[in-house]
Design a protein around this motif. Sequence first.
Motif, PDB file in Angstrom:
ATOM      1  N   CYS A  17       0.850  -1.184   0.000  1.00  0.00           N
ATOM      2  CA  CYS A  17       0.000   0.000   0.000  1.00  0.00           C
ATOM      3  C   CYS A  17       0.892   1.242   0.000  1.00  0.00           C
ATOM      4  O   CYS A  17       1.995   1.233   0.546  1.00  0.00           O
ATOM      5  CB  CYS A  17      -0.903   0.030   1.240  1.00  0.00           C
ATOM      6  SG  CYS A  17      -2.353  -1.024   1.116  1.00  0.00           S
ATOM      7  N   ALA A  18       0.394   2.293  -0.587  1.00  0.00           N
ATOM      8  CA  ALA A  18       1.163   3.534  -0.677  1.00  0.00           C
ATOM      9  C   ALA A  18       1.005   4.369   0.592  1.00  0.00           C
ATOM     10  O   ALA A  18       0.090   4.146   1.395  1.00  0.00           O
ATOM     11  CB  ALA A  18       0.687   4.338  -1.882  1.00  0.00           C
ATOM     12  N   ALA A  19       1.915   5.311   0.767  1.00  0.00           N
ATOM     13  CA  ALA A  19       1.772   6.275   1.853  1.00  0.00           C
ATOM     14  C   ALA A  19       0.431   6.986   1.706  1.00  0.00           C
ATOM     15  O   ALA A  19      -0.051   7.207   0.600  1.00  0.00           O
ATOM     16  CB  ALA A  19       2.911   7.289   1.809  1.00  0.00           C
ATOM     17  N   GLY A  20      -0.188   7.309   2.843  1.00  0.00           N
ATOM     18  CA  GLY A  20      -1.491   7.967   2.804  1.00  0.00           C
ATOM     19  C   GLY A  20      -2.652   7.015   2.710  1.00  0.00           C
ATOM     20  O   GLY A  20      -3.782   7.429   2.430  1.00  0.00           O
ATOM     21  N   SER A  21      -2.388   5.699   2.918  1.00  0.00           N
ATOM     22  CA  SER A  21      -3.454   4.706   2.844  1.00  0.00           C
ATOM     23  C   SER A  21      -3.225   3.624   3.891  1.00  0.00           C
ATOM     24  O   SER A  21      -2.194   3.589   4.553  1.00  0.00           O
ATOM     25  CB  SER A  21      -3.515   4.067   1.447  1.00  0.00           C
ATOM     26  OG  SER A  21      -2.309   3.365   1.166  1.00  0.00           O
TER      27      SER A  21
END
Length: 335
Positions: free
Chosen positions: A138-142
Amino acid sequence: HSADESGNSSCTACAAGSMAVNGSGVFVSTGAVGCAECEAGQYSAVPSDECAACQAGSMTVDSTGVFVNTSAVGCSMCEIGRYSNATGGAAACVECSVGSQTSNSSGGHVSTGAVGCSPCSLGRFSNATAGSEECQECAAGSETVSASGEFLSVGAVGCVFCGSGRFQAAGGQGSGCAACSAGSETADGNGSFVSVGAVQCAACAAGRYSGDESGAVACVECSAGSETVDSAGAAVSVGASGCSECGSGQFGDGIGGCGRCEAGSETVDGSGEFVSSGGVACSLCLAGQHSADPDGAAACESCVAGSQTVGANATFVSVGAVGCELCGVGRFSEN
């Protein structure tokens, strides 16, 4: 073997999926007295060969490629999204579940020939049917979530952006999005406010504030004539959660603080009129006026006729006077 009409026996071939055996049921290459079906997890493609074990990550199959428990003629590697952890391929390959990936004996992802299913690890997910794809970060901010959208640390099937007032600083994290606090705002990597998908909490800059307890609202400017304060009401330059009107003798300095006026001036509003609080500037007392208040907290007043305006050193000044002095012997003033 088989018997002809004269009673003599002739040798016959064993079928694929079996092997030639002696009277004890043990494989022999010559002199066999019978054929034995290959057992579970074993196969024989050539009648003259001994039944051999399939390897993990495969299953025993018939000539059409369909799983069979015994009499198998071959081994078929488990296909994408399927696995078999049975010894020797003795069980049919089965599907992995969503939120997992097909893996080898070390737990690493493999697309075919898998011996197990591994739930997606912390910060990773797979929404592919039957675990057919490698788990992704998962990406940063999630944060990683379950099928119902709730945070899930392992075995996640998807990623969702951090909601209002929450952030996740880096990708591949095993923890859910964290809440910001009052005096800050959710922001992207450049520090700009975002309502969802934030990667940081940015403290409100000088002259700005946010009273939202979760930082879900963008920081806004305090009005002229006020200063930024924390939750206890103490003045702060950054990270303010509120604004407080500048007090008597003070004025807003334009960067979130209150400055102090001096004697010979008065606090004024945007129209230049005296105000006792919430002043936006200090205005020097005009000609013929004075204010002795050391903080400029009092309005400038006119001197009486027969006097002159003076500064702190008791000499005449035309503006910014701190007092009035009667004209001396032989001198006058009409104002």
